[in-house]
Design a protein around this motif. Structure first.
Motif, PDB file in Angstrom:
ATOM      1  N   TYR A   1       0.807  -1.220   0.000  1.00 32.42           N
ATOM      2  CA  TYR A   1       0.000   0.000   0.000  1.00 32.42           C
ATOM      3  C   TYR A   1       0.839   1.268   0.000  1.00 32.42           C
ATOM      4  N   GLY A   2       2.106   1.139   0.232  1.00 29.97           N
ATOM      5  CA  GLY A   2       2.999   2.285   0.301  1.00 29.97           C
ATOM      6  C   GLY A   2       4.292   1.879   0.986  1.00 29.97           C
ATOM      7  N   SER A   3       5.119   2.849   1.268  1.00 25.24           N
ATOM      8  CA  SER A   3       6.427   2.553   1.850  1.00 25.24           C
ATOM      9  C   SER A   3       6.320   2.375   3.362  1.00 25.24           C
ATOM     10  N   GLN A   4       7.313   1.700   3.914  1.00 21.23           N
ATOM     11  CA  GLN A   4       7.395   1.506   5.364  1.00 21.23           C
ATOM     12  C   GLN A   4       8.407   2.524   5.917  1.00 21.23           C
ATOM     13  N   SER A   5       8.024   3.784   5.861  1.00 18.26           N
ATOM     14  CA  SER A   5       8.922   4.863   6.270  1.00 18.26           C
ATOM     15  C   SER A   5       9.094   4.854   7.779  1.00 18.26           C
ATOM     16  N   LEU A   6      10.341   4.747   8.215  1.00 18.41           N
ATOM     17  CA  LEU A   6      10.653   4.726   9.636  1.00 18.41           C
ATOM     18  C   LEU A   6      11.566   5.902   9.983  1.00 18.41           C
ATOM     19  N   TYR A   7      11.176   6.620  11.012  1.00 16.56           N
ATOM     20  CA  TYR A   7      11.959   7.728  11.535  1.00 16.56           C
ATOM     21  C   TYR A   7      12.772   7.234  12.730  1.00 16.56           C
ATOM     22  N   THR A   8      13.848   7.950  13.041  1.00 16.43           N
ATOM     23  CA  THR A   8      14.649   7.659  14.224  1.00 16.43           C
ATOM     24  C   THR A   8      14.419   8.750  15.256  1.00 16.43           C
ATOM     25  N   LEU A   9      13.914   8.358  16.410  1.00 15.79           N
ATOM     26  CA  LEU A   9      13.731   9.277  17.522  1.00 15.79           C
ATOM     27  C   LEU A   9      14.852   9.030  18.520  1.00 15.79           C
ATOM     28  N   ALA A  10      15.648  10.050  18.788  1.00 12.37           N
ATOM     29  CA  ALA A  10      16.795   9.922  19.694  1.00 12.37           C
ATOM     30  C   ALA A  10      16.617  10.856  20.877  1.00 12.37           C
ATOM     31  N   CYS A  11      17.017  10.355  22.041  1.00 11.61           N
ATOM     32  CA  CYS A  11      16.993  11.158  23.265  1.00 11.61           C
ATOM     33  C   CYS A  11      18.394  11.144  23.853  1.00 11.61           C
ATOM     34  N   GLU A  12      19.013  12.319  23.921  1.00 11.08           N
ATOM     35  CA  GLU A  12      20.330  12.456  24.553  1.00 11.08           C
ATOM     36  C   GLU A  12      20.138  13.045  25.938  1.00 11.08           C
ATOM     37  N   LEU A  13      20.550  12.292  26.945  1.00  4.15           N
ATOM     38  CA  LEU A  13      20.456  12.751  28.324  1.00  4.15           C
ATOM     39  C   LEU A  13      21.753  13.468  28.695  1.00  4.15           C
ATOM     40  N   ILE A  14      21.633  14.712  29.141  1.00  5.21           N
ATOM     41  CA  ILE A  14      22.792  15.550  29.431  1.00  5.21           C
ATOM     42  C   ILE A  14      22.808  15.878  30.924  1.00  5.21           C
ATOM     43  N   ALA A  15      23.896  15.541  31.562  1.00  4.64           N
ATOM     44  CA  ALA A  15      24.069  15.829  32.988  1.00  4.64           C
ATOM     45  C   ALA A  15      25.501  16.285  33.213  1.00  4.64           C
ATOM     46  N   GLY A  16      25.667  17.351  33.984  1.00 10.99           N
ATOM     47  CA  GLY A  16      27.007  17.878  34.221  1.00 10.99           C
ATOM     48  C   GLY A  16      27.670  18.372  32.952  1.00 10.99           C
ATOM     49  N   GLY A  17      26.846  18.764  31.974  1.00  8.79           N
ATOM     50  CA  GLY A  17      27.377  19.268  30.716  1.00  8.79           C
ATOM     51  C   GLY A  17      27.791  18.184  29.736  1.00  8.79           C
ATOM     52  N   ASN A  18      27.625  16.914  30.099  1.00 18.21           N
ATOM     53  CA  ASN A  18      28.025  15.800  29.229  1.00 18.21           C
ATOM     54  C   ASN A  18      26.828  14.939  28.851  1.00 18.21           C
ATOM     55  N   VAL A  19      26.902  14.374  27.650  1.00 15.33           N
ATOM     56  CA  VAL A  19      25.897  13.394  27.238  1.00 15.33           C
ATOM     57  C   VAL A  19      26.220  12.079  27.946  1.00 15.33           C
ATOM     58  N   VAL A  20      25.349  11.661  28.863  1.00 16.51           N
ATOM     59  CA  VAL A  20      25.618  10.459  29.658  1.00 16.51           C
ATOM     60  C   VAL A  20      24.881   9.233  29.125  1.00 16.51           C
ATOM     61  N   GLN A  21      23.879   9.456  28.273  1.00 17.07           N
ATOM     62  CA  GLN A  21      23.168   8.321  27.679  1.00 17.07           C
ATOM     63  C   GLN A  21      22.454   8.773  26.424  1.00 17.07           C
ATOM     64  N   THR A  22      22.436   7.920  25.422  1.00 15.67           N
ATOM     65  CA  THR A  22      21.657   8.158  24.206  1.00 15.67           C
ATOM     66  C   THR A  22      20.747   6.953  23.980  1.00 15.67           C
ATOM     67  N   LEU A  23      19.462   7.212  23.864  1.00 14.17           N
ATOM     68  CA  LEU A  23      18.472   6.158  23.621  1.00 14.17           C
ATOM     69  C   LEU A  23      17.768   6.461  22.311  1.00 14.17           C
ATOM     70  N   THR A  24      17.659   5.474  21.413  1.00 17.89           N
ATOM     71  CA  THR A  24      17.006   5.679  20.122  1.00 17.89           C
ATOM     72  C   THR A  24      15.901   4.659  19.923  1.00 17.89           C
ATOM     73  N   LYS A  25      14.897   5.075  19.174  1.00 22.06           N
ATOM     74  CA  LYS A  25      13.801   4.194  18.788  1.00 22.06           C
ATOM     75  C   LYS A  25      13.444   4.463  17.336  1.00 22.06           C
ATOM     76  N   LYS A  26      13.044   3.392  16.634  1.00 16.31           N
ATOM     77  CA  LYS A  26      12.477   3.539  15.308  1.00 16.31           C
ATOM     78  C   LYS A  26      10.968   3.696  15.448  1.00 16.31           C
TER      79      LYS A  26
END
Length: 861
Positions: free
Chosen positions: A273-298
């Motif tokens: 019926y059409g394409s299976q377009s998938l986006y990437t949602l990313a969350c960068e957690l920043i603490a003390g001025g540094n990125v301490v964790q990156t979590l992604t989901k399709k």
């Protein structure tokens, strides 16, 4: 501030029976269950082989312990650092000890646990921490729960009755397609996490504009940590182009809710019926001025509606995705193995690829199994298969004592949160056939008159509270955009076989009164979410689970042992003998006849119900999900693909019936099974075209031939129709055309061919029923030739030939199989995996209705 780290504790484990002094035995890897480890250590034989199920019964009556050691992470010395153990799934009654201190007790295999162990881990970096998990027998605990709750009537069908009080995969108690293996163990990963802050949850709720030109909503993040924290939220499209980005402060309660919007979203569609377009949602957690964790989901963006509106047939039941009505042709899914940890991600993908190959667009994950592995839903996202997910209640009246309800609520929240971002997942149902139990056992149920959930808890059917109050409440709070349906089957509180509303499980064929499979078109409902016919797998699979040549015959003990369906002998033989002649009882002959029986049944079901897709104002049938796609072990069952991913002929039948454009021809058939059989001198036939295409076709041509079975010559003049094929619906070429119905040997087949732009798009063949009355002759003049470096098969015949079936094995399969061949038509089949010196073998219905065989006598390159 320390970065987030996660280490999977997959190696270095040992196990043994809990109350024993036996030596600890090695565990190959975690995730695992005890049966896998016992097989690895040669304590039980291969459970799928022969009758070895009996050799493992004792395993489920025992308690088991697993343990491992791990060093203390160095981050424990950092200020504010925390350490946690994550258990993604413990099967089922588990007591977890760390350094001899109980840190967790769990009684639900479907719940994940995050346990802060900072206070319990050794502060000495040179020390070794001992993690031990004790698993009680679910069988024993289930029996105890029943004794503790005499106030509840544990009504059920299938499996052991004690399963109803245990939140464990219900098929582990055995079902009518699988064995009884009471597993225990860390069946999903165990991880060690260190962090000062971490992302606990990331989710998205969105709305698409009516014209799909924009998309907007809210991204929600839940953070576990302390101090000043930020999250950077990033959305990228399928080409990794930046779509949206925002920075947000984390509130004091650890929550972030960030509004977003963007233009021209690329929508996600089911395949075809059409394409299976998938986006990437990313969350960068920043603490003390540094990125301490990156979590992604399709993620994907689409609209989903379940259309239930009054119409000429009652109340509709069909799905609309991105404003497109879709006939949900597909199949039901059971767990793909008795022991889930041994299913690799690539096998999940192979299963979903089979659905795409056979033109299916929906699968229903059955309520007696599991909330599937992430790899399953990811494959559905990527390949475009819609998912109907049952909550895990099956064929029972479940208890509702408070701790059980609390566990059910936690289970529902845990799994909705895990799965809700998958675009393929469109609906949850409360369970499987639980209202069957209500009807069969005459339990109290007043849908219209009693709307008080508290009163339901005091009735003889208290689990109504789970399906009609608790689960929809959790759904509305955790995933309001997903569809909820109280059970399968279910239709506005009416009887479960009401054909005017909701979905039904149509088991009057095979089960119940055992109607002829030719009657499927007359007994369907608004959505047929279960139906099926059994068949043997190919001989390659039978030979794998039966090593003793003396047991390789249709009525052997081992054959019966690998068919768990009640009364399968009388049911399967009834359908075979009602339709086909049995010339001998060789395993080869019997296997082919059962496969033809299943193939014919699925042909009648899918063609008839897809015909009822109709038009936008008259969607009489919204979908058909046969039981079942797969097997959990090598078996004789309703599966159309066996445990080793070998396709049965019915797989190809469904592929043809669900093709984007498919022609069908069907004549009325007398019911010869009711007794007093007599010759019907005339009959009527219908021809129609089913299409899922969004646009129509003008100037298509339909040709009908009436071909003598005895001579292969045309018995009546060619009929030709010029047809405009309507989009996404049914086009009727002709209906109720009366013709003579000559007896054998003058009987004929009706061959329908659809031609669009000069190309043959679809073919179908209708045969007089039953086949056992027909004189098919000794020779069909079948010609099979291999060409194209053994990658193509060319086929022709002098006379109509029924059910040409090539023998398959793992790694060898065909673009089509189990099909009919008529004279004057050329057939070409692609073949994959045929080895250089391998003989190609086939069978078809011939020799006065018996099984005729062919074999390539010399390998050709």
């Amino acid at each position: 501030m320390a970065a987030f780290t996660s280490q999977e504790l997959s190696t270095g484990w040992m196990f043994r029976r809990t109350d024993s002094e036996e030596a600890w035995l090695p565990v190959a890897k975690v995730p695992t269950v005890v049966h896998l480890d016992l097989m690895d250590n040669n304590k039980i034989p291969d459970t799928s082989h022969g009758m070895n199920e009996h050799e493992a019964i004792w395993v489920g009556e025992s308690s088991w312990s697993y343990k491992c050691t791990f060093p203390t992470p160095s981050t424990t010395q950092q200020s504010g650092a925390r350490i946690a153990l994550v258990f993604e799934g413990l099967d089922t009654f588990a007591t977890v000890k760390l350094n001899s201190i109980v840190i967790l007790s769990s009684d639900n295999m479907f719940i994940s646990h995050h346990v802060d162990i900072t206070a319990h881990i050794s502060s000495n970096l040179q020390a070794t921490n001992i993690l031990q998990i004790n698993f009680d027998s679910a069988l024993v605990r289930g029996r105890e729960i029943m004794k503790e709750h005499p106030e509840h009537a544990f009504n059920h069908r299938q499996g052991g009755v004690e399963r109803l009080g245990v939140r464990k995969a219900q098929y582990h108690w055995g079902w009518d397609w699988g064995p009884k293996y009471m597993t225990a163990g860390p069946w999903r990963p165990v991880r060690l996490e260190t962090y000062c802050s971490r992302v606990d949850d990331l989710s998205i709720e969105y709305n698409l504009a009516k014209d799909f030109v924009s998309c907007g909503g809210v991204i929600s993040v839940r953070v576990d940590g302390f101090g000043r924290q930020q999250v950077c939220l990033i959305l990228r499209d399928a080409r990794e182009q930046l779509v949206f980005q925002t920075d947000n402060e984390v509130s004091a309660n650890g929550l972030v809710q960030a509004p977003f919007s963007f233009q021209d979203p690329e929508l996600w569609y089911p395949h075809g019926y059409g394409s299976q377009s998938l986006y990437t949602l990313a969350c960068e957690l920043i603490a003390g001025g540094n990125v301490v964790q990156t979590l992604t989901k399709k993620i994907g963006f689409r609209t989903v509606e379940l259309i239930q509106e009054p119409d000429p047939f009652g109340k509709s039941f069909y799905f609309r995705i991105n404003r497109i009505d879709m006939f949900a042709g597909g199949s039901c899914w059971i767990p793909a193995d008795n022991f889930i940890p041994r299913i690799p991600p690539e096998k999940y993908r192979a299963w979903i690829e089979l659905m795409v190959e056979s033109n299916q667009i929906m699968t229903r994950i059955w309520g007696g199994g599991i909330y599937e592995e992430d790899a399953f839903y990811a494959a559905c996202d990527e390949l475009g298969i819609l998912v109907w997910q049952d909550f895990l209640f099956a064929c029972g009246s479940y208890p509702t004592f408070p701790p059980f309800l609390s566990s059910v609520e936690a289970e529902a929240r845990c799994n909705i949160q895990r799965l809700r971002s998958h675009p393929s997942l469109i609906m949850f149902a409360g369970g499987n056939e639980n209202y069957y139990i209500q009807e069969i056992c005459k339990l109290t149920y007043d849908f219209e008159g009693d709307k008080d959930p508290q009163s339901w808890l005091k009735s003889s059917f208290p689990s109504r509270y789970i399906y009609e109050y608790l689960l929809p409440k959790v759904m509305s709070e955790e995933a309001p955009s997903l569809i909820y349906h109280p059970d399968s089957p279910w239709g506005d509180g009416k009887r479960i076989l009401d054909p005017t509303v909701g979905d039904i499980h149509q088991w009057e064929v095979w089960h119940g009164i055992m109607r002829p499979h030719q009657s499927y078109g007359k007994i369907g409902g608004r959505f047929n979410s279960e139906f099926g016919m059994e068949a043997c797998p190919h001989l390659s699979t039978i030979n794998k689970f039966i090593s003793d040549p003396k047991e390789r015959y249709p009525q052997s003990l081992t054959m019966d042992f690998h068919n768990k369906a009640a009364q399968h002998e009388r049911r399967l033989v009834s359908y075979v003998t009602e339709n086909f002649r049995i010339q001998n009882l060789s395993l080869e002959h019997w296997t082919h006849l059962t496969q033809l029986t299943q193939s014919e049944a699925m042909s009648y079901a899918y063609r008839s119900w897809r015909r009822q897709w109709g038009s936008p104002s008259a969607r009489q049938c919204g979908g058909a999900l046969m039981w079942q796609l797969n097997d959990c072990w090598p078996a004789i069952s309703w599966a159309i693909v066996d445990h080793f991913l070998v396709r049965k002929p019915a797989f190809y039948t469904i592929k043809r019936a669900l093709a984007p454009i498919s022609i069908a021809v069907m004549r009325t058939q007398p019911d010869w099974t009711e007794g007093h059989t007599s010759l019907v001198e005339t009959c009527e036939y219908d021809v129609w075209i089913a299409s899922s295409r969004k646009s129509g076709f003008e100037g298509a041509v339909v040709e009908l031939r009436f071909i003598s079975i005895r001579t292969g010559e045309d018995a009546l003049p060619l009929q030709r129709y010029d047809v405009d094929v309507r989009p996404n619906g049914t086009t009727f070429v002709c209906e109720g055309v009366e013709i003579g119905n000559p007896p054998s040997p003058e009987a004929f087949v009706i061959h329908a061919k659809l031609i669009i732009d000069g190309q043959v798009v679809s073919r179908d063949v209708d045969w007089p029923q039953p086949f056992k009355y027909l004189d098919l002759g000794r020779e069909a003049g079948l010609r099979v030739r291999i060409s194209g470096c053994r990658q193509k098969i060319e086929i022709s015949a002098v006379k109509p030939t029924k059910g040409l079936t090539f023998n398959e094995r793992p790694g060898l399969h065909f673009s089509d199989n189990g099909f009919d061949v008529v004279p004057g038509e050329e057939y070409s089949v692609d073949v994959k995996g045929l080895e250089k010196d391998e003989l190609l073998e086939w069978a078809f219905l011939g020799g006065n209705g018996s099984r005729s065989t062919g074999r390539e006598l010399k390998a050709r390159l």
